[in-house]
Design an enzyme around this catalytic site. Structure first.
Site, PDB file in Angstrom:
ATOM      1  N   GLU A 119     -37.211  21.803 -21.152  1.00 41.32           N
ATOM      2  CA  GLU A 119     -37.796  22.381 -21.709  1.00 41.32           C
ATOM      3  C   GLU A 119     -38.479  21.717 -22.854  1.00 41.32           C
ATOM      4  O   GLU A 119     -38.851  22.473 -24.070  1.00 41.32           O
ATOM      5  CB  GLU A 119     -37.501  23.980 -22.139  1.00 41.32           C
ATOM      6  N   TYR A 122     -36.486  20.280 -25.085  1.00 42.31           N
ATOM      7  CA  TYR A 122     -35.326  20.075 -26.076  1.00 42.31           C
ATOM      8  C   TYR A 122     -34.688  18.524 -26.139  1.00 42.31           C
ATOM      9  O   TYR A 122     -35.172  17.595 -25.660  1.00 42.31           O
ATOM     10  CB  TYR A 122     -34.148  20.984 -25.782  1.00 42.31           C
ATOM     11  N   ARG A 141     -29.206  21.196 -16.922  1.00 41.54           N
ATOM     12  CA  ARG A 141     -30.582  21.812 -16.451  1.00 41.54           C
ATOM     13  C   ARG A 141     -31.617  20.726 -16.927  1.00 41.54           C
ATOM     14  O   ARG A 141     -31.793  20.198 -17.961  1.00 41.54           O
ATOM     15  CB  ARG A 141     -31.074  23.015 -17.724  1.00 41.54           C
ATOM     16  N   HIS A 167     -41.750  23.487 -23.985  1.00 37.93           N
ATOM     17  CA  HIS A 167     -42.270  24.494 -24.326  1.00 37.93           C
ATOM     18  C   HIS A 167     -43.595  24.412 -25.078  1.00 37.93           C
ATOM     19  O   HIS A 167     -44.453  25.501 -25.263  1.00 37.93           O
ATOM     20  CB  HIS A 167     -41.338  24.941 -25.777  1.00 37.93           C
ATOM     21  N   GLN A 203     -42.414  41.434 -23.521  1.00 36.69           N
ATOM     22  CA  GLN A 203     -42.809  42.190 -24.668  1.00 36.69           C
ATOM     23  C   GLN A 203     -41.440  42.701 -25.579  1.00 36.69           C
ATOM     24  O   GLN A 203     -41.629  42.549 -26.791  1.00 36.69           O
ATOM     25  CB  GLN A 203     -43.464  43.453 -24.202  1.00 36.69           C
TER      26      GLN A 203
END
Ligand code: FAD
Ligand code: NAP
Ligand code: SF4
Length: 672
Positions: free
Chosen positions: A165, A167, A215, A253, A340
């Protein structure tokens, strides 16, 4: 005999056998930062009781500089250690297993102290990271290893080393963020040195009887991301360094391609993980938009992975696995991937929860205990507010009758589900229907509830919703309709449409009017093409060289609002950009800061922010100018002296959404 033989096949990891193939993926809830570890323990224990094979915690910082935010949780002090021991104990008492994710954010850390391989600022953070020197890199490795050692000491069953992601570890892998010329930069062997070294030293520290998940970003979806060859090379090296399992990361991201939103097709990226199957000898996990046992089973049966990671589905229903095993999959509360109440809350610095299940991460505070004295309860309105009230009240033992004048349940959700990209709302309405039956609610559809009908009940709940607001624009001609007309099937004349109001519904109506035929969310190939996602073994990082290829819009659509700000600014934190990008791709003109002057046969007359007047030629004007509470029944009851609880849109229309409606309904039902 189970309906899901692949999902319920045990997985032997050598020192331990997992009972099924479901992993609860890492999610940050914010509970750890609150410091109330009784609540953290209850949250994880509840999910352990539901039968998931292994859970991964939200990311824990290995040190101050690596935390996603200043003050991010980690295992720094004796108190932290005692708190985490409480969590692992509760999970084990509930029969579950839990691994702690070690998350070093690198340049994504929202802090002036952030560090990275090179001083390259990320597009999603205002802070320029400091470049680490050799000693600094050694410190980061030591801190990550120490975090793993501590995790083991407090009883975790394993750790997940976060390498995807975008990082910290991921930042070393690609030349875009790693400009170093020492042994940590340059050739790929050097760039991958850090993640491999981290896994090697973690394994050395924790011994063999401890799960180490890595990951790995399998498709970066950013320019200059890893090639497929590099992904495979890294996977081999990580396996060699001692990882027990490889988990899949999809997209950095900062990628401008949606990866988990509701408009992303189900299992949209499992084909990427499948490419790695057979390349390594350790189990491989796939993830992203897997939200039902059927989908999980199909993914495993298709050989896409050895295990599936689902994260948000366990917020929506902690009993997902238990219910699937018992053949009660229809009763699983569906994660509609709306973000949400989970991710959007995290970005708003609120505790994460779930739109569908307000008890998520509120287990100790929102309790549905059996009613002391069962009552007769009337609920008017089968929208999300009324449905959640009726179901929870009946589950608690009350005798509930639910009225709706419509011939179907769902209220406005029936309009939401017609929007391309919001198909998951079908499943939500279906689930409400199943749960009404399960809970024994008496359903009276096609029935306009009135004072006389209601006065015999001990409790009356009015959830009559909203009516569209008429913005009162002077109209001397032209064709004007409301969003209700459009979304309940009324023909939109002509191919030029102006939309008045750019809130959630204005955007959804624009989405509806710019699509025709099958929704790309229901057609993976079309969706991948629309967003420009390619096979990463053909194109670096999975970015199609030709970029996004949206299908053309059947109409020319313009979207207006009075506020002098960027339209869509107030949409969901994690999804607003997707709505804006999607409409931009369809050529929708989005204009803020207008005054509406007139609608006539020529079109919509507006005055722009700079004072210029303009006629927007259009065949139809669609009004999406917000809503007002439908209080007609509530007022009539009050006048007749019948006391009633008023909830959902009938209570407050401004900023109403299904999240608030369900939360309010559930909380009221818990208190009856
Ligand atoms: P409603 O859903 O309006 O339900 C009220 C019900 O009461 C209706 O079924 C009505 O028939 C019934 N009723 C009223 N009076 C009587 C009476 N006297 N007797 C019998 N029945 C009566 N929200 C989100 O959170 N996320 C989204 O992505 C989202 N997308 C949306 C997209 C669209 C296109 C639309 C229109 C809405 C969307 N919403 C979304 C908003 C969400 O649907 C509403 O906020 C929610 O439905 C409001 O719930 P409610 O129960 O208060 O009212
Ligand atoms: P909304 O978000 O409040 O937007 C209403 C729009 O109408 C605004 O653009 C507003 O902008 C305009 N408006 C308000 N009064 C007006 C007037 N008198 N004349 C002209 N324009 C006026 O409401 P909504 O779009 O109806 O959505 C209802 C609720 O459903 C929202 O609260 C939303 O959260 C929820 N919803 C959520 C999603 C989602 O994806 N999460 C999707 C759809 C709906 P100006 O005042 O600037 O003109
Ligand atoms: Fe899924 Fe929405 Fe609940 Fe998040 S809030 S878990 S996305 S249903």
């Amino acid at each position: 005999m189970t309906d899901y033989p692949h999902l319920f096949r045990p997985l032997d990891l050598g020192h331990v056998t997992l009972p099924n193939r479901a992993l609860m993926g890492s999610m940050h809830t914010g509970l750890e930062e609150l410091g109330d570890f009784g609540r953290v323990a209850a949250y994880y224990a509840r999910r352990a009781e539901g039968g998931v094979a292994l859970m991964v915690t939200g990311g824990m910082a290995p040190n101050r500089e690596g935390g996603v935010l200043p003050g991010a949780a980690g295992l720094f002090t004796d108190k932290d250690m005692a708190n985490h021991a409480r969590v692992t104990q509760s999970v084990h008492d509930a029969g579950g297993r839990i691994a702690m994710q070690i998350l070093h954010a690198g340049r994504y850390a929202y802090s002036p102290e952030c560090v990275a391989p090179s001083p390259v600022k990320s597009p999603i953070s205002p802070f320029l990271p400091a470049e680490l020197d050799e000693e600094g890199i050694e410190k980061q490795i030591a801190d990550i290893v120490e975090a793993a050692r501590r995790a083991q000491a407090v009883g975790y069953d394993g750790v997940e080393v976060m390498g995807s992601e975008g990082y910290f570890l991921n930042q070393f892998l690609v030349t875009h963020t790693n400009k170093r010329t020492d042994r940590w930069g340059g050739a790929y062997e050097n760039r991958m040195r850090l993640p491999v070294e981290v896994v090697r030293r973690v394994r050395e520290a924790v011994g063999q009887e401890f799960i180490v998940i890595y990951r790995l970003s399998m498709i970066d979806l950013v320019p200059n991301g890893s090639t497929w060859g590099e992904v495979v090379q890294l996977a081999h090296a990580i396996e060699g360094a001692g990882a027990s399992i490889l988990n899949t990361g999809i997209g950095w991201h900062e990628a401008r391609i949606p990866t988990i939103a509701t408009s992303v097709p189900r299992r949209a990226f499992t084909w990427v993980t499948k490419k790695l199957m057979g390349e390594v000898g350790i189990p491989v996990i796939t993830s992203n938009r897997i939200n039902t046992p059927e989908v999980a089973e199909a993914v495993l049966a298709d050989g896409c992975a050895d295990m599936v990671s689902m994260a948000r589905p366990f917020l929506a229903d902690p009993d997902f696995i238990k219910k699937a095993k018992a053949g009660r999959a229809k009763t699983i509360a569906p994660c509609i991937a709306c973000n949400q109440a989970c991710l959007d809350h995290t970005f708003e610095m609120k505790i994460a929860s779930c739109l569908v299940n307000p008890q998520a991460a509120h287990e100790t505070e929102l309790v549905y205990a059996p009613a002391d004295a069962p009552k007769t309860v009337a609920v008017v309105g089968a929208g999300p507010a009324g449905l959640s009230t009726a179901i929870t009240a009946a589950q608690r033992g009350h005798d509930v009758t639910l009225f709706d004048r419509a011939d179907q349940i769902g209220g406005q959700l029936n309009m939401a589900k017609r929007i391309p990209g919001k198909e998951e709302f079908h499943g939500l309405v279906d689930w409400f229907g199943t749960m009404l039956k399960e809970a024994g609610v008496t359903l009276r559809l096609g029935t306009e509830a009135d004072v006389e009908m209601l006065s015999a009940f001990e409790e009356v709940i009015v959830a009559s919703g909203v009516v569209p607001r008429d913005p009162g624009i002077e109209t001397t001609g032209g064709r004007v309709v409301s969003y209700v007309d459009v979304l309940t099937g009324r023909e939109v004349a002509g191919d030029r449409v102006a939309i008045v109001g750019a809130g959630g519904i204005g955007f959804d109506v624009a989405e509806f009017l710019t699509h025709e035929g099958e929704s790309p969310t229901e057609n993976l190939e079309a969706w991948l093409e629309e967003w420009g996602v390619a096979d990463p073994s053909k194109h670096r990082a999975g970015l199609a060289p030709e970029g996004p290829q949206p299908s053309s819009s059947p109409r020319k659509v313009s979207l207006f609002q009075r506020k002098a700000e960027r339209p869509g600014k107030r949409l969901g934190k994690t999804t607003g950009w997707i709505h804006r990008a999607s409409l931009q791709m369809k050529g929708v003109q989005m204009v803020g800061g207008v005054t509406y002057d007139l609608i006539d046969d020529a079109g919509l007359h507006v005055t722009r922010q700079d004072g210029t007047q303009e006629v927007v030629p259009c065949d139809t004007v669609v009004l999406c100018a917000g809503q007002e509470s439908d209080r007609s029944l509530a007022d009539a009851l009050e006048a007749a002296g019948v006391s009633a609880h008023v909830i959902g849109g009938a209570d407050v229309a401004a900023e109403l959404d299904a999240k608030r409606a369900i939360d309010q309904g559930s909380r009221l039902a818990a208190s009856l």
